[in-house]
Design a protein around this motif. Structure first.
Motif, mmCIF file in Angstrom:
data_model
loop_
_atom_site.group_PDB
_atom_site.id
_atom_site.type_symbol
_atom_site.label_atom_id
_atom_site.label_comp_id
_atom_site.label_asym_id
_atom_site.label_seq_id
_atom_site.Cartn_x
_atom_site.Cartn_y
_atom_site.Cartn_z
ATOM 1 N N GLY A 19 0.864 -1.330 0.158
ATOM 2 C CA GLY A 19 -0.007 0.093 -0.047
ATOM 3 C C GLY A 19 0.726 1.139 0.026
ATOM 4 O O GLY A 19 0.641 2.224 -0.831
ATOM 5 N N GLY A 20 1.906 1.322 0.684
ATOM 6 C CA GLY A 20 2.940 2.546 0.879
ATOM 7 C C GLY A 20 3.404 2.796 -0.361
ATOM 8 O O GLY A 20 3.622 3.726 -1.047
ATOM 9 N N THR A 21 3.932 1.424 -1.150
ATOM 10 C CA THR A 21 4.452 1.634 -2.312
ATOM 11 C C THR A 21 3.624 2.251 -3.587
ATOM 12 O O THR A 21 3.974 2.916 -4.173
ATOM 13 C CB THR A 21 5.076 0.325 -2.787
ATOM 14 N N PHE A 22 2.415 1.735 -3.187
ATOM 15 C CA PHE A 22 1.262 2.016 -4.357
ATOM 16 C C PHE A 22 1.073 3.953 -4.088
ATOM 17 O O PHE A 22 0.892 4.629 -5.300
ATOM 18 C CB PHE A 22 0.070 1.516 -4.162
ATOM 19 N N ALA A 31 -12.381 6.981 -7.837
ATOM 20 C CA ALA A 31 -11.843 6.392 -6.555
ATOM 21 C C ALA A 31 -12.922 6.399 -5.650
ATOM 22 O O ALA A 31 -13.152 5.205 -4.783
ATOM 23 C CB ALA A 31 -10.364 6.751 -5.985
ATOM 24 N N GLY A 32 -13.498 7.359 -5.490
ATOM 25 C CA GLY A 32 -14.840 7.389 -4.314
ATOM 26 C C GLY A 32 -15.870 6.425 -4.547
ATOM 27 O O GLY A 32 -16.383 5.801 -3.826
ATOM 28 N N TRP A 33 -16.037 6.376 -6.044
ATOM 29 C CA TRP A 33 -17.059 5.202 -6.425
ATOM 30 C C TRP A 33 -16.765 3.893 -6.167
ATOM 31 O O TRP A 33 -17.514 3.009 -5.740
ATOM 32 C CB TRP A 33 -17.519 5.358 -7.849
ATOM 33 N N LEU A 34 -15.188 3.645 -6.373
ATOM 34 C CA LEU A 34 -14.683 2.336 -6.211
ATOM 35 C C LEU A 34 -14.757 2.004 -4.347
ATOM 36 O O LEU A 34 -15.139 0.974 -4.084
ATOM 37 C CB LEU A 34 -13.422 2.200 -6.491
ATOM 38 N N PHE A 35 -14.526 3.173 -3.492
ATOM 39 C CA PHE A 35 -14.559 2.771 -2.244
ATOM 40 C C PHE A 35 -16.008 2.691 -1.803
ATOM 41 O O PHE A 35 -16.273 2.051 -0.888
ATOM 42 C CB PHE A 35 -14.008 3.910 -1.655
ATOM 43 N N LEU A 36 -16.797 3.424 -2.695
ATOM 44 C CA LEU A 36 -18.217 3.100 -2.171
ATOM 45 C C LEU A 36 -18.732 1.589 -2.345
ATOM 46 O O LEU A 36 -19.430 1.053 -1.631
ATOM 47 C CB LEU A 36 -19.311 4.162 -2.978
ATOM 48 N N ALA A 37 -18.473 1.342 -3.556
ATOM 49 C CA ALA A 37 -18.767 -0.127 -3.957
ATOM 50 C C ALA A 37 -18.283 -1.042 -3.090
ATOM 51 O O ALA A 37 -18.707 -2.064 -2.614
ATOM 52 C CB ALA A 37 -18.345 -0.536 -5.379
ATOM 53 N N LEU A 38 -17.041 -0.698 -2.421
ATOM 54 C CA LEU A 38 -16.290 -1.628 -1.492
ATOM 55 C C LEU A 38 -17.151 -1.669 -0.274
ATOM 56 O O LEU A 38 -17.280 -2.736 0.334
ATOM 57 C CB LEU A 38 -14.941 -1.190 -1.170
ATOM 58 N N ALA A 39 -17.251 -0.642 0.172
ATOM 59 C CA ALA A 39 -18.220 -0.359 1.542
ATOM 60 C C ALA A 39 -19.533 -1.027 1.517
ATOM 61 O O ALA A 39 -20.072 -1.493 2.381
ATOM 62 C CB ALA A 39 -18.562 1.084 1.807
ATOM 63 N N CYS A 40 -20.199 -0.940 0.155
ATOM 64 C CA CYS A 40 -21.376 -1.816 0.234
ATOM 65 C C CYS A 40 -21.327 -3.235 -0.088
ATOM 66 O O CYS A 40 -22.403 -3.968 0.170
ATOM 67 C CB CYS A 40 -22.140 -1.143 -1.279
ATOM 68 N N VAL A 97 -15.998 3.559 5.124
ATOM 69 C CA VAL A 97 -17.223 4.235 5.014
ATOM 70 C C VAL A 97 -16.949 5.850 5.062
ATOM 71 O O VAL A 97 -17.390 6.490 3.998
ATOM 72 C CB VAL A 97 -18.245 3.914 5.847
ATOM 73 N N VAL A 98 -16.289 6.273 5.857
ATOM 74 C CA VAL A 98 -16.021 7.602 6.221
ATOM 75 C C VAL A 98 -15.286 8.201 4.922
ATOM 76 O O VAL A 98 -15.486 9.257 4.160
ATOM 77 C CB VAL A 98 -15.256 8.160 7.212
ATOM 78 N N ASN A 99 -14.300 7.511 4.440
ATOM 79 C CA ASN A 99 -13.286 7.913 3.346
ATOM 80 C C ASN A 99 -14.070 7.753 1.990
ATOM 81 O O ASN A 99 -13.842 8.430 1.046
ATOM 82 C CB ASN A 99 -11.879 7.051 3.361
ATOM 83 N N TYR A 101 -4.916 2.773 -0.805
ATOM 84 C CA TYR A 101 -5.637 2.902 0.371
ATOM 85 C C TYR A 101 -6.365 1.565 1.179
ATOM 86 O O TYR A 101 -5.917 1.277 2.257
ATOM 87 C CB TYR A 101 -6.903 3.998 0.353
ATOM 88 N N ALA A 102 -6.938 0.848 0.293
ATOM 89 C CA ALA A 102 -7.382 -0.283 0.650
ATOM 90 C C ALA A 102 -6.456 -1.367 1.299
ATOM 91 O O ALA A 102 -6.591 -2.119 2.340
ATOM 92 C CB ALA A 102 -8.255 -1.056 -0.492
ATOM 93 N N LEU A 103 -5.182 -1.397 0.668
ATOM 94 C CA LEU A 103 -4.228 -2.477 1.254
ATOM 95 C C LEU A 103 -3.688 -1.899 2.500
ATOM 96 O O LEU A 103 -3.399 -2.499 3.483
ATOM 97 C CB LEU A 103 -3.173 -2.629 0.143
ATOM 98 N N TYR A 104 -3.335 -0.635 2.423
ATOM 99 C CA TYR A 104 -2.534 0.191 3.545
ATOM 100 C C TYR A 104 -3.422 0.015 4.718
ATOM 101 O O TYR A 104 -3.152 -0.485 5.850
ATOM 102 C CB TYR A 104 -2.596 1.453 3.417
ATOM 103 N N MET A 105 -4.967 0.175 4.581
ATOM 104 C CA MET A 105 -5.833 0.203 6.061
ATOM 105 C C MET A 105 -6.234 -1.349 6.339
ATOM 106 O O MET A 105 -6.215 -1.542 7.503
ATOM 107 C CB MET A 105 -7.122 0.962 5.395
ATOM 108 N N GLN A 106 -6.002 -2.292 5.637
ATOM 109 C CA GLN A 106 -5.990 -3.744 5.930
ATOM 110 C C GLN A 106 -4.688 -3.878 6.732
ATOM 111 O O GLN A 106 -4.908 -4.655 7.743
ATOM 112 C CB GLN A 106 -6.267 -4.536 4.967
ATOM 113 N N GLY A 107 -3.699 -3.164 6.387
ATOM 114 C CA GLY A 107 -2.303 -3.397 7.176
ATOM 115 C C GLY A 107 -2.531 -2.949 8.631
ATOM 116 O O GLY A 107 -2.056 -3.461 9.401
#
Length: 299
Positions: free
Chosen positions: A17-20, A50-59, A196-198, A242-248
């Motif tokens: 995630g940091g590398t990305f 990216a916001g739409w991708l995050f929204l799809a992930l949250a849903c 969700v917030v992000n 973001y997704a990988l880093y936050m899982q980390g």
């Protein structure tokens, strides 16, 4: 999953995630220099999609879907919760714009390292909030941060700047806006969760910027490399980073993850050299190292 497997997964995902994230800044520099894209154009497009991708992930997850409904309805937060949501979106937008302008005026490695100085701002904020004096390791981190910034800005010669003054100022603005973005949504993150917030704040800030800048009217003629760059900065440099880093962070905790997150400025430096051919003076590299060590002392 065993604790050791969870730790291993957290380490790997945090480093990737940091590398990305480091790749993201270099990709933005490539698009600005190669296609004449405005920094705000890039921020609008990347945050909106990216916001739409995050929204799809949250849903995709029941718990996040429930949090999403509660956040959008401001349930339990009222006007104060809505104000905090707007403030978080504003901080995200300001930080993204400041960072991309700093990248344009300097390079992705320098802008990323200057953004990392936000840890010093947050350290000072934590000391003031707790009404305590900085610890010795925090003072050492502060000294390293100041020394590293001095080397990057002046090349060791205080009589002149080794980078454009406006680049340095935008880099400092990136540092402070990133600190704000880290501190302002604390209550929202605890109540609703970071995915969700992000998702909501990124989509909201991206939508505002899209309507304000209308990037479809000023889009250049892209070749295959340009299209790939835009897709990569949205999917790889924003969503996956973001997704990988936050899982980390979830697997390791914020302290260990923030230390491994120093892969971001390292990656930005490597990508800048290998991809864009950016040259760094020894004093620049020494400054980068000092600020990375600062992370370990203040995190």
């Amino acid at each position: 999953m065993s604790d050791s497997s969870k730790t291993t997964r957290g380490v790997v995902l945090t480093l990737i995630g940091g590398t990305f994230w480091g790749f993201s800044g270099t990709c933005a520099k490539f698009l600005m220099d190669g296609y004449g894209l405005d920094p705000v154009w890039i921020v609008a497009v990347r945050q909106f999609f990216a916001g739409w991708l995050f929204l799809a992930l949250a849903c995709a997850f029941p718990r996040d879907r429930e949090s999403l409904r509660g956040l959008v309805a401001a349930r339990g937060g009222g006007w104060r919760g809505l104000a905090m949501l707007v403030a978080t979106a504003a901080c995200m937008m300001l930080n993204s714009v400041c960072y991309n302008v700093a990248v344009k005026l300097t390079n992705s490695a320098t802008a990323t390292v200057l953004q990392t100085l936000a840890l010093v701002v947050l350290m000072v904020y934590a000391c003031v909030r707790a009404r305590r004096s900085p610890r010795r390791r925090e003072l050492a981190g502060l000294a390293l941060a100041l020394g590293g910034t001095f080397l990057i800005a002046t090349g060791g010669d205080p009589s002149h700047l080794s980078m454009p003054l406006d680049g340095l100022l935008w880099g400092i603005a990136t540092c402070f806006t990133y600190a704000l973005y880290s501190a302002v949504p604390e209550g929202l993150l605890k109540r609703w969760g970071s995915p969700v917030v992000n998702a909501v704040t990124m989509l909201a800030s991206g939508t505002v910027l899209m309507l304000a800048t209308r990037p479809w009217e000023s889009a250049p003629t892209f070749d295959a490399a340009g299209v790939a760059g835009v897709v990569a900065i949205v999917v790889v440099g924003t969503f996956l980073a973001y997704a990988l880093y936050m899982q980390g962070v979830k697997d390791l905790g914020p302290l260990r993850a923030s230390m491994l997150g120093t892969s971001e400025p390292i990656a930005a430096t490597v990508f800048s050299v290998l991809w864009l051919g950016t040259m760094f003076a020894p004093t620049d590299l020494a400054g980068f190292v000092m600020i990375i060590v600062m992370v370990y002392l203040t995190a």
